[in-house]
Design a protein around this motif. Structure first.
Motif, PDB file in Angstrom:
ATOM      1  N   SER A 263      17.034  17.345   2.248  1.00 15.18           N
ATOM      2  CA  SER A 263      16.213  18.387   2.868  1.00 15.18           C
ATOM      3  C   SER A 263      15.040  17.733   3.599  1.00 15.18           C
ATOM      4  CB  SER A 263      15.658  19.347   1.819  1.00 15.18           C
ATOM      5  OG  SER A 263      14.749  20.230   2.443  1.00 15.18           O
ATOM      6  N   THR A 264      14.749  18.248   4.796  1.00  9.98           N
ATOM      7  CA  THR A 264      13.601  17.733   5.551  1.00  9.98           C
ATOM      8  C   THR A 264      12.576  18.836   5.748  1.00  9.98           C
ATOM      9  OG1 THR A 264      14.876  18.166   7.545  1.00  9.98           O
ATOM     10  CG2 THR A 264      14.829  15.896   6.741  1.00  9.98           C
TER      11      THR A 264
ATOM     12  N   ASP B  28      23.541  14.771   9.421  1.00 14.55           N
ATOM     13  CA  ASP B  28      22.094  14.959   9.567  1.00 14.55           C
ATOM     14  C   ASP B  28      21.412  13.994   8.592  1.00 14.55           C
ATOM     15  OD1 ASP B  28      19.521  15.893   9.818  1.00 14.55           O
ATOM     16  OD2 ASP B  28      19.961  17.958   9.264  1.00 14.55           O
TER      17      ASP B  28
ATOM     18  N   VAL C 177      21.965  12.733  18.223  1.00 14.61           N
ATOM     19  CA  VAL C 177      20.886  13.663  18.578  1.00 14.61           C
ATOM     20  C   VAL C 177      19.573  12.952  18.279  1.00 14.61           C
ATOM     21  CG1 VAL C 177      19.737  15.864  18.091  1.00 14.61           C
ATOM     22  CG2 VAL C 177      22.240  15.729  17.996  1.00 14.61           C
TER      23      VAL C 177
ATOM     24  N   MET D  42      15.843  13.591  17.911  1.00 13.50           N
ATOM     25  CA  MET D  42      14.940  14.738  17.738  1.00 13.50           C
ATOM     26  C   MET D  42      13.488  14.305  17.702  1.00 13.50           C
ATOM     27  SD  MET D  42      14.684  17.558  14.700  1.00 13.50           S
ATOM     28  CE  MET D  42      13.241  16.707  14.040  1.00 13.50           C
TER      29      MET D  42
ATOM     30  N   ASP E 211      16.469  16.861  21.260  1.00 13.53           N
ATOM     31  CA  ASP E 211      16.094  18.075  20.514  1.00 13.53           C
ATOM     32  C   ASP E 211      14.568  18.079  20.348  1.00 13.53           C
ATOM     33  OD1 ASP E 211      15.498  19.871  18.388  1.00 13.53           O
ATOM     34  OD2 ASP E 211      17.433  19.534  17.440  1.00 13.53           O
TER      35      ASP E 211
ATOM     36  N   ILE F 100      11.886  21.799  16.625  1.00 17.88           N
ATOM     37  CA  ILE F 100      11.054  22.973  16.314  1.00 17.88           C
ATOM     38  C   ILE F 100      10.651  22.938  14.831  1.00 17.88           C
ATOM     39  CG2 ILE F 100      11.078  25.522  16.186  1.00 17.88           C
ATOM     40  CD1 ILE F 100      10.982  24.369  19.088  1.00 17.88           C
TER      41      ILE F 100
ATOM     42  N   PHE G 138       8.871  20.653  13.316  1.00 21.14           N
ATOM     43  CA  PHE G 138       8.654  19.306  12.769  1.00 21.14           C
ATOM     44  C   PHE G 138       7.330  18.738  13.282  1.00 21.14           C
ATOM     45  CE2 PHE G 138      13.130  19.790  11.976  1.00 21.14           C
ATOM     46  CZ  PHE G 138      13.375  19.030  10.839  1.00 21.14           C
TER      47      PHE G 138
ATOM     48  N   LYS H  41      13.515  29.404  10.526  1.00 16.53           N
ATOM     49  CA  LYS H  41      12.361  28.535  10.228  1.00 16.53           C
ATOM     50  C   LYS H  41      11.071  29.320   9.989  1.00 16.53           C
ATOM     51  CE  LYS H  41      14.124  24.165  11.840  1.00 16.53           C
ATOM     52  NZ  LYS H  41      14.134  23.086  12.818  1.00 16.53           N
TER      53      LYS H  41
ATOM     54  N   ARG I 163      21.596  24.952  16.767  1.00 15.00           N
ATOM     55  CA  ARG I 163      21.929  24.576  15.381  1.00 15.00           C
ATOM     56  C   ARG I 163      21.504  25.738  14.491  1.00 15.00           C
ATOM     57  NH1 ARG I 163      19.214  22.471  11.082  1.00 15.00           N
ATOM     58  NH2 ARG I 163      20.329  20.977   9.782  1.00 15.00           N
TER      59      ARG I 163
HETATM   60  N1  HH2 Z   1      16.129  21.155  11.518  1.00 14.29           N
HETATM   61  C1  HH2 Z   1      16.360  20.865  10.215  1.00 14.29           C
HETATM   62  C2  HH2 Z   1      17.179  19.787   9.875  1.00 14.29           C
HETATM   63  N2  HH2 Z   1      17.779  19.034  10.829  1.00 14.29           N
HETATM   64  N3  HH2 Z   1      18.221  18.590  13.093  1.00 14.29           N
HETATM   65  C3  HH2 Z   1      18.034  18.872  14.385  1.00 14.29           C
HETATM   66  N4  HH2 Z   1      18.640  18.155  15.337  1.00 14.29           N
HETATM   67  N5  HH2 Z   1      17.214  19.901  14.784  1.00 14.29           N
HETATM   68  C4  HH2 Z   1      16.557  20.679  13.888  1.00 14.29           C
HETATM   69  O1  HH2 Z   1      15.802  21.589  14.305  1.00 14.29           O
HETATM   70  C5  HH2 Z   1      16.739  20.411  12.487  1.00 14.29           C
HETATM   71  C6  HH2 Z   1      17.588  19.334  12.127  1.00 14.29           C
HETATM   72  C7  HH2 Z   1      15.733  21.683   9.145  1.00 14.29           C
HETATM   73  O2  HH2 Z   1      16.531  22.771   8.808  1.00 14.29           O
HETATM   74  P1  HH2 Z   1      17.616  22.855   7.610  1.00 14.29           P
HETATM   75  O3  HH2 Z   1      18.656  21.777   7.699  1.00 14.29           O
HETATM   76  O4  HH2 Z   1      18.142  24.229   7.645  1.00 14.29           O
HETATM   77  O5  HH2 Z   1      16.802  22.706   6.268  1.00 14.29           O
HETATM   78  P2  HH2 Z   1      16.470  21.454   5.314  1.00 14.29           P
HETATM   79  O6  HH2 Z   1      15.842  20.393   6.140  1.00 14.29           O
HETATM   80  O7  HH2 Z   1      15.541  22.042   4.281  1.00 14.29           O
HETATM   81  O8  HH2 Z   1      17.773  20.979   4.721  1.00 14.29           O
END
Ligand code: HH2
Length: 264
Positions: A44-45, A79, A121, A123, A169, A172, A174, A205, A241
């Protein structure tokens, strides 16, 4: 691009896809609903998230990628910010590295990406997830994000990544306050003008809640997520996404039909 997080703590779908059967059936469902890519994440990020070890992340994502590859032919993206995880993921069948650090997390990120020959990607993120939302500040967020992404794309190409393999990307949420997210969404044309396909991720988000304080839970934020998708479509972004693939595909289909009627 459908989001499939195999984490216990992602802000929206954390803990939902712990068994490989659940992962595979969610993948098949998202593809049936219109996903062209499946983005698998093992860390998770979300703002304030705790880091995950490399071994733990590989243990989470590799079986998930294999399960998705067995279940459907749709391309898979990984990711991650860790080169070793990207390597393991590509070996398991992923063909795109989705890196929230734009290949700047580790000294060998760029060289790993070039050697893997996968798509990537890049970002934009200001700071790092644990602290990025504390006090993000910009003089001109659109200019700064655009310049950073252009610089990272040039560095990637100079390091041996194929130009056609690169997506950009704006990242958004971050290291961005509400006004920064909105400025970027209002000027997506500036990013598109760089000449790379643009990916946009705003699904469920937190900034949506700032515009609708009642939307306390991520699941309450579908309307705001779709508004962003439509803004992206108007600016001709190449990929969104999202968690809600069905509703996103529907919104895009209706918007495209209205557009077609207007011109024809
Ligand atoms: N946002 C998240 C994670 N990875 N990758 C890209 N390219 N663009 C994004 O906006 C992006 C991303 C955060 O969302 P999520 O994966 O739903 O949650 P978490 O980081 O809590 O797993």
């Amino acid at each position: 691009m459908g989001i499939l997080n195999v984490t216990p703590d992602s802000f929206s779908d954390g803990g939902r896809f712990q068994s490989l059967d659940a992962v595979a059936s969610r993948a098949v469902e998202m593809v049936a609903h219109g996903a062209d890519w499946l983005d698998i994440g093992g860390e998770s990020t979300r703002p304030g998230a705790a880091p995950v070890s490399q071994a733990e992340e590989i243990d989470r994502v590799v079986p998930a990628i294999e399960a998705v590859r067995d279940a459907c032919p749709t391309p898979v993206s990984i990711d991650t910010r860790k080169p070793a995880v990207a390597r393991a993921a590509v070996a398991a069948g992923a063909s795109l590295w989705n890196d929230i650090t734009a290949l700047s997390e580790a000294p060998d990120s760029l060289e790993t990406c070039a050697a893997l020959g996968c798509q990537v990607v890049l970002m934009h993120m200001k700071g790092e997830p644990r602290t990025m939302q504390m006090a993000p500040a910009y003089d001109d967020v659109v200019a700064e994000v655009t310049a950073m992404l252009e610089t990272r794309a040039r560095a990637a190409i100079a390091g041996g990544v194929a130009r056609e393999a690169i997506w950009l990307d704006p990242g958004i949420g971050f290291g961005k306050r509400l006004e920064h997210n909105l400025a970027l969404l209002a000027r997506l044309d500036r990013l598109c003008a760089l000449g790379f396909p643009i990916v946009l991720g705003a699904s469920r988000k937190g900034f949506i809640r700032e515009l609708d304080p009642g939307a306390r839970e991520p699941l309450d934020r579908l309307g705001g997520s779709l508004a962003v998708v439509l803004a992206g479509a108007r600016a001709d972004v190449a990929m969104v996404r999202v968690h809600d693939v069905r509703q996103t595909a529907q919104a895009l289909a209706v918007a495209a039909a209205i557009e077609a009627a207007a011109h024809g």
